[in-house]
Design a protein around this motif. Sequence first.
Motif, PDB file in Angstrom:
ATOM      1  N   UNK A  28       0.835  -1.207   0.000  1.00 42.26           N
ATOM      2  CA  UNK A  28       0.000   0.000   0.000  1.00 42.26           C
ATOM      3  C   UNK A  28       0.868   1.255   0.000  1.00 42.26           C
ATOM      4  N   UNK A  29       1.930   1.262   0.811  1.00 41.21           N
ATOM      5  CA  UNK A  29       2.787   2.448   0.895  1.00 41.21           C
ATOM      6  C   UNK A  29       3.530   2.699  -0.410  1.00 41.21           C
ATOM      7  N   UNK A  30       4.161   1.638  -0.941  1.00 40.98           N
ATOM      8  CA  UNK A  30       4.925   1.800  -2.184  1.00 40.98           C
ATOM      9  C   UNK A  30       3.997   2.137  -3.350  1.00 40.98           C
ATOM     10  N   UNK A  31       2.832   1.518  -3.387  1.00 45.58           N
ATOM     11  CA  UNK A  31       1.891   1.829  -4.455  1.00 45.58           C
ATOM     12  C   UNK A  31       1.406   3.268  -4.406  1.00 45.58           C
ATOM     13  N   UNK A  32       1.140   3.756  -3.206  1.00 45.61           N
ATOM     14  CA  UNK A  32       0.697   5.148  -3.073  1.00 45.61           C
ATOM     15  C   UNK A  32       1.789   6.121  -3.500  1.00 45.61           C
ATOM     16  N   UNK A  33       3.017   5.881  -3.039  1.00 45.78           N
ATOM     17  CA  UNK A  33       4.120   6.771  -3.413  1.00 45.78           C
ATOM     18  C   UNK A  33       4.409   6.709  -4.914  1.00 45.78           C
ATOM     19  N   UNK A  34       4.339   5.512  -5.490  1.00 47.12           N
ATOM     20  CA  UNK A  34       4.580   5.390  -6.934  1.00 47.12           C
ATOM     21  C   UNK A  34       3.494   6.104  -7.733  1.00 47.12           C
ATOM     22  N   UNK A  35       2.252   5.952  -7.307  1.00 51.46           N
ATOM     23  CA  UNK A  35       1.174   6.654  -7.996  1.00 51.46           C
ATOM     24  C   UNK A  35       1.320   8.166  -7.925  1.00 51.46           C
ATOM     25  N   UNK A  36       1.710   8.670  -6.758  1.00 55.56           N
ATOM     26  CA  UNK A  36       1.924  10.115  -6.632  1.00 55.56           C
ATOM     27  C   UNK A  36       3.087  10.586  -7.501  1.00 55.56           C
ATOM     28  N   UNK A  37       4.156   9.780  -7.574  1.00 55.12           N
ATOM     29  CA  UNK A  37       5.305  10.164  -8.403  1.00 55.12           C
ATOM     30  C   UNK A  37       4.927  10.188  -9.885  1.00 55.12           C
ATOM     31  N   UNK A  38       4.187   9.175 -10.336  1.00 52.14           N
ATOM     32  CA  UNK A  38       3.772   9.137 -11.746  1.00 52.14           C
ATOM     33  C   UNK A  38       2.831  10.298 -12.064  1.00 52.14           C
ATOM     34  N   UNK A  39       1.919  10.576 -11.164  1.00 52.08           N
ATOM     35  CA  UNK A  39       0.990  11.695 -11.388  1.00 52.08           C
ATOM     36  C   UNK A  39       1.739  13.027 -11.446  1.00 52.08           C
ATOM     37  N   UNK A  40       2.719  13.205 -10.556  1.00 51.30           N
ATOM     38  CA  UNK A  40       3.501  14.448 -10.564  1.00 51.30           C
ATOM     39  C   UNK A  40       4.307  14.587 -11.852  1.00 51.30           C
ATOM     40  N   UNK A  41       4.917  13.484 -12.299  1.00 49.35           N
ATOM     41  CA  UNK A  41       5.688  13.529 -13.547  1.00 49.35           C
ATOM     42  C   UNK A  41       4.787  13.848 -14.738  1.00 49.35           C
ATOM     43  N   UNK A  42       3.596  13.255 -14.773  1.00 44.36           N
ATOM     44  CA  UNK A  42       2.681  13.506 -15.891  1.00 44.36           C
ATOM     45  C   UNK A  42       2.214  14.960 -15.908  1.00 44.36           C
ATOM     46  N   UNK A  43       1.864  15.499 -14.740  1.00 43.66           N
ATOM     47  CA  UNK A  43       1.420  16.895 -14.697  1.00 43.66           C
ATOM     48  C   UNK A  43       2.551  17.854 -15.076  1.00 43.66           C
ATOM     49  N   UNK A  44       3.752  17.562 -14.604  1.00 40.54           N
ATOM     50  CA  UNK A  44       4.886  18.416 -14.948  1.00 40.54           C
ATOM     51  C   UNK A  44       5.203  18.344 -16.440  1.00 40.54           C
ATOM     52  N   UNK A  45       5.095  17.149 -17.010  1.00 37.49           N
ATOM     53  CA  UNK A  45       5.362  16.992 -18.441  1.00 37.49           C
ATOM     54  C   UNK A  45       4.323  17.739 -19.278  1.00 37.49           C
ATOM     55  N   UNK A  46       3.070  17.692 -18.864  1.00 38.20           N
ATOM     56  CA  UNK A  46       2.023  18.384 -19.617  1.00 38.20           C
ATOM     57  C   UNK A  46       2.176  19.902 -19.564  1.00 38.20           C
TER      58      UNK A  46
END
Length: 293
Positions: free
Chosen positions: A125-143
Amino acid sequence: MASTRTSIPRFLLPQSGLIWRRAAPSPSGSASASRRILLRLASSSSSSSTPSNPSGPRVLAKPERFNPPSHGSRLPKKTPPRHYGGDLSFEEAAAQAQRDYPGMPPPPNTRAYWFIHNRWIHVFITVGTLSGLAIFTFAMNFKHTSPFADMLPPASDYLYHPISSVRMLIEVLRLHEAHKTAQINEKRKRNVEDVAKRAAYRKAHGLPDEMGLFNQPMARIKTDEEMAAERGQAGNGVQQQQRQGGEQKLEESGEAAVAAAGTQKIGPEVRRLTEEERQAVVKEAKQKWLGIF
């Protein structure tokens, strides 16, 4: 003991209060007497004196209820509590351990107990939450920062056409990295040209070179033309060294063949020292400091 009273001047008292009003005159004297308000301004004499006996015992008022002290005089005993009715049997203890009490942790051998005490579930749960937040941050920054964000496939295509969507995403990422590399190279080229212009200006006007920290000459950034010329010189030097190395190897091989064909040289003869020679060597070594010099 006489009581002391203080007198208040009349000009300090309120002038329009009820105590200054007189009752209106009435024909009946009793009504007038009942409505009349009398005021005593001041008096220095005491009406009564209360006798006191300081030598007698002091009598305290009896409390209405018993108030126990906050701390007892004895410490509590460290003996285990006593429960009446005997110890629980094995069946009763097992049933009590399986019972789910409200507001308490779940009992063992239940799904809730396994979910709470399983370490890998919490790690996932912890690693999945952190990974999801990292991917979301990278996608928003890229856009928001990439000029190729409009080329990204929509989110629904990742579900219906995952392979083509991933290929398009990889291609967009490559374009983005190439764009960043071009920007960095352009910035570096501008900096190099700026440094070269400053150096040319100083040289044309006879100004000394720029000095850096500790009065040392500053590092000079080489242009692309100078770097290409250095690469060419380095390549020519490597080729020349290879040629010289080949010629030297040929000469060494010829000398080795000649030496093998010629006569073999005999080294100096090895013999044992005589007693006089050995004593002379020992005497010479003793004269030196620690046998060294």
